[in-house]
Design a protein around this motif. Structure first.
Motif, PDB file in Angstrom:
ATOM      1  N   PHE A   1       0.833  -1.196   0.000  1.00  0.00           N
ATOM      2  CA  PHE A   1       0.000   0.000   0.000  1.00  0.00           C
ATOM      3  C   PHE A   1       0.871   1.251   0.000  1.00  0.00           C
ATOM      4  O   PHE A   1       0.659   2.176  -0.783  1.00  0.00           O
ATOM      5  N   ARG A   2       1.844   1.278   0.901  1.00  0.00           N
ATOM      6  CA  ARG A   2       2.730   2.450   0.976  1.00  0.00           C
ATOM      7  C   ARG A   2       3.481   2.663  -0.331  1.00  0.00           C
ATOM      8  O   ARG A   2       3.597   3.791  -0.804  1.00  0.00           O
ATOM      9  N   GLU A   3       3.982   1.578  -0.911  1.00  0.00           N
ATOM     10  CA  GLU A   3       4.727   1.696  -2.167  1.00  0.00           C
ATOM     11  C   GLU A   3       3.822   2.196  -3.294  1.00  0.00           C
ATOM     12  O   GLU A   3       4.219   3.053  -4.080  1.00  0.00           O
ATOM     13  N   ALA A   4       2.606   1.668  -3.364  1.00  0.00           N
ATOM     14  CA  ALA A   4       1.669   2.084  -4.411  1.00  0.00           C
ATOM     15  C   ALA A   4       1.273   3.553  -4.256  1.00  0.00           C
ATOM     16  O   ALA A   4       1.092   4.264  -5.249  1.00  0.00           O
ATOM     17  N   GLU A   5       1.141   4.001  -3.014  1.00  0.00           N
ATOM     18  CA  GLU A   5       0.773   5.390  -2.737  1.00  0.00           C
ATOM     19  C   GLU A   5       1.974   6.330  -2.781  1.00  0.00           C
ATOM     20  O   GLU A   5       1.807   7.544  -2.787  1.00  0.00           O
ATOM     21  N   GLY A   6       3.174   5.743  -2.753  1.00  0.00           N
ATOM     22  CA  GLY A   6       4.388   6.554  -2.739  1.00  0.00           C
ATOM     23  C   GLY A   6       4.548   7.338  -1.446  1.00  0.00           C
ATOM     24  O   GLY A   6       4.985   8.490  -1.458  1.00  0.00           O
ATOM     25  N   ILE A   7       4.174   6.712  -0.326  1.00  0.00           N
ATOM     26  CA  ILE A   7       4.236   7.407   0.967  1.00  0.00           C
ATOM     27  C   ILE A   7       5.206   6.696   1.915  1.00  0.00           C
ATOM     28  O   ILE A   7       5.516   5.516   1.741  1.00  0.00           O
ATOM     29  N   SER A   8       5.632   7.415   2.923  1.00  0.00           N
ATOM     30  CA  SER A   8       6.533   6.870   3.934  1.00  0.00           C
ATOM     31  C   SER A   8       5.729   6.233   5.068  1.00  0.00           C
ATOM     32  O   SER A   8       4.509   6.401   5.156  1.00  0.00           O
ATOM     33  N   ALA A   9       6.452   5.559   5.941  1.00  0.00           N
ATOM     34  CA  ALA A   9       5.810   4.998   7.135  1.00  0.00           C
ATOM     35  C   ALA A   9       5.229   6.124   7.984  1.00  0.00           C
ATOM     36  O   ALA A   9       4.153   5.983   8.569  1.00  0.00           O
ATOM     37  N   ARG A  10       5.907   7.248   8.020  1.00  0.00           N
ATOM     38  CA  ARG A  10       5.410   8.404   8.773  1.00  0.00           C
ATOM     39  C   ARG A  10       4.084   8.894   8.186  1.00  0.00           C
ATOM     40  O   ARG A  10       3.142   9.212   8.909  1.00  0.00           O
ATOM     41  N   ASP A  11       4.001   8.946   6.850  1.00  0.00           N
ATOM     42  CA  ASP A  11       2.759   9.376   6.205  1.00  0.00           C
ATOM     43  C   ASP A  11       1.621   8.398   6.497  1.00  0.00           C
ATOM     44  O   ASP A  11       0.486   8.810   6.743  1.00  0.00           O
ATOM     45  N   LEU A  12       1.931   7.109   6.464  1.00  0.00           N
ATOM     46  CA  LEU A  12       0.908   6.110   6.773  1.00  0.00           C
ATOM     47  C   LEU A  12       0.471   6.236   8.230  1.00  0.00           C
ATOM     48  O   LEU A  12      -0.716   6.106   8.540  1.00  0.00           O
ATOM     49  N   ALA A  13       1.409   6.528   9.100  1.00  0.00           N
ATOM     50  CA  ALA A  13       1.074   6.736  10.511  1.00  0.00           C
ATOM     51  C   ALA A  13       0.094   7.895  10.656  1.00  0.00           C
ATOM     52  O   ALA A  13      -0.882   7.810  11.403  1.00  0.00           O
ATOM     53  N   ARG A  14       0.332   8.959   9.931  1.00  0.00           N
ATOM     54  CA  ARG A  14      -0.586  10.105   9.985  1.00  0.00           C
ATOM     55  C   ARG A  14      -1.971   9.726   9.467  1.00  0.00           C
ATOM     56  O   ARG A  14      -2.985  10.116  10.044  1.00  0.00           O
ATOM     57  N   ARG A  15      -2.010   9.002   8.365  1.00  0.00           N
ATOM     58  CA  ARG A  15      -3.309   8.610   7.794  1.00  0.00           C
ATOM     59  C   ARG A  15      -4.108   7.723   8.731  1.00  0.00           C
ATOM     60  O   ARG A  15      -5.342   7.776   8.749  1.00  0.00           O
ATOM     61  N   THR A  16      -3.427   6.855   9.441  1.00  0.00           N
ATOM     62  CA  THR A  16      -4.113   5.909  10.323  1.00  0.00           C
ATOM     63  C   THR A  16      -4.258   6.423  11.751  1.00  0.00           C
ATOM     64  O   THR A  16      -4.927   5.792  12.571  1.00  0.00           O
ATOM     65  N   GLU A  17      -3.609   7.561  12.048  1.00  0.00           N
ATOM     66  CA  GLU A  17      -3.577   8.112  13.402  1.00  0.00           C
ATOM     67  C   GLU A  17      -2.935   7.140  14.389  1.00  0.00           C
ATOM     68  O   GLU A  17      -3.325   7.042  15.550  1.00  0.00           O
ATOM     69  N   LEU A  18      -1.931   6.403  13.892  1.00  0.00           N
ATOM     70  CA  LEU A  18      -1.137   5.499  14.714  1.00  0.00           C
ATOM     71  C   LEU A  18       0.294   6.018  14.725  1.00  0.00           C
ATOM     72  O   LEU A  18       0.639   6.892  13.930  1.00  0.00           O
ATOM     73  N   SER A  19       1.123   5.485  15.573  1.00  0.00           N
ATOM     74  CA  SER A  19       2.517   5.926  15.609  1.00  0.00           C
ATOM     75  C   SER A  19       3.312   5.276  14.475  1.00  0.00           C
ATOM     76  O   SER A  19       2.950   4.200  13.970  1.00  0.00           O
ATOM     77  N   GLU A  20       4.387   5.940  14.111  1.00  0.00           N
ATOM     78  CA  GLU A  20       5.274   5.369  13.096  1.00  0.00           C
ATOM     79  C   GLU A  20       5.862   4.048  13.596  1.00  0.00           C
ATOM     80  O   GLU A  20       6.031   3.098  12.820  1.00  0.00           O
ATOM     81  N   ALA A  21       6.138   3.956  14.891  1.00  0.00           N
ATOM     82  CA  ALA A  21       6.657   2.716  15.472  1.00  0.00           C
ATOM     83  C   ALA A  21       5.653   1.569  15.299  1.00  0.00           C
ATOM     84  O   ALA A  21       6.043   0.433  15.021  1.00  0.00           O
ATOM     85  N   THR A  22       4.367   1.884  15.438  1.00  0.00           N
ATOM     86  CA  THR A  22       3.327   0.860  15.249  1.00  0.00           C
ATOM     87  C   THR A  22       3.309   0.387  13.805  1.00  0.00           C
ATOM     88  O   THR A  22       3.241  -0.819  13.542  1.00  0.00           O
ATOM     89  N   ILE A  23       3.399   1.319  12.871  1.00  0.00           N
ATOM     90  CA  ILE A  23       3.431   0.950  11.454  1.00  0.00           C
ATOM     91  C   ILE A  23       4.617   0.038  11.188  1.00  0.00           C
ATOM     92  O   ILE A  23       4.489  -1.028  10.574  1.00  0.00           O
ATOM     93  N   ARG A  24       5.789   0.426  11.656  1.00  0.00           N
ATOM     94  CA  ARG A  24       7.006  -0.373  11.426  1.00  0.00           C
ATOM     95  C   ARG A  24       6.916  -1.745  12.090  1.00  0.00           C
ATOM     96  O   ARG A  24       7.386  -2.739  11.537  1.00  0.00           O
ATOM     97  N   LEU A  25       6.302  -1.816  13.256  1.00  0.00           N
ATOM     98  CA  LEU A  25       6.137  -3.096  13.945  1.00  0.00           C
ATOM     99  C   LEU A  25       5.339  -4.071  13.083  1.00  0.00           C
ATOM    100  O   LEU A  25       5.748  -5.216  12.884  1.00  0.00           O
ATOM    101  N   TYR A  26       4.213  -3.608  12.548  1.00  0.00           N
ATOM    102  CA  TYR A  26       3.369  -4.510  11.763  1.00  0.00           C
ATOM    103  C   TYR A  26       3.914  -4.756  10.358  1.00  0.00           C
ATOM    104  O   TYR A  26       3.675  -5.813   9.789  1.00  0.00           O
ATOM    105  N   GLU A  27       4.663  -3.828   9.828  1.00  0.00           N
ATOM    106  CA  GLU A  27       5.314  -4.072   8.535  1.00  0.00           C
ATOM    107  C   GLU A  27       6.469  -5.062   8.678  1.00  0.00           C
ATOM    108  O   GLU A  27       6.811  -5.733   7.719  1.00  0.00           O
TER     109      GLU A  27
END
Length: 88
Positions: free
Chosen positions: A15-41
């Motif tokens: 999803f991130r690659e298709a959207e061209g976004i960073s883990a930080r951007d995904l964290a903002r979209r989901t209202e989760l922390s970047e650490a949470t995104i990285r944990l599940y990725e």
């Protein structure tokens, strides 16, 4: 590593690659922390709590309930009360 955690990790990365976004951007979209995104990725096999599972389902466009979730730990105030009396 479970098949479900592997599926979620792959979906988040794709999803991130298709959207061209960073883990930080995904964290903002989901209202989760970047650490949470990285944990599940990273596919460490953790089952997300319900709110995290819902946020991932929403951003990925998946049906509700498609990401298995764990029951959250009860807060001290949420624990069942002991039926024994202390008055003795």
């Amino acid at each position: 590593m479970s098949a479900e955690s592997e599926r979620l990790a792959k979906a988040l990365i794709e999803f991130r690659e298709a959207e061209g976004i960073s883990a930080r951007d995904l964290a903002r979209r989901t209202e989760l922390s970047e650490a949470t995104i990285r944990l599940y990725e990273s596919d460490r096999g953790q089952t997300p709590v319900p709110i995290v599972a819902r946020r991932f389902e929403e951003v990925l466009g998946w049906e509700p309930g498609s990401v298995p979730s764990a029951e959250p730990e009860p807060l001290d105030g949420d624990r069942p009360s002991d039926s024994r009396s202390v008055d003795g």
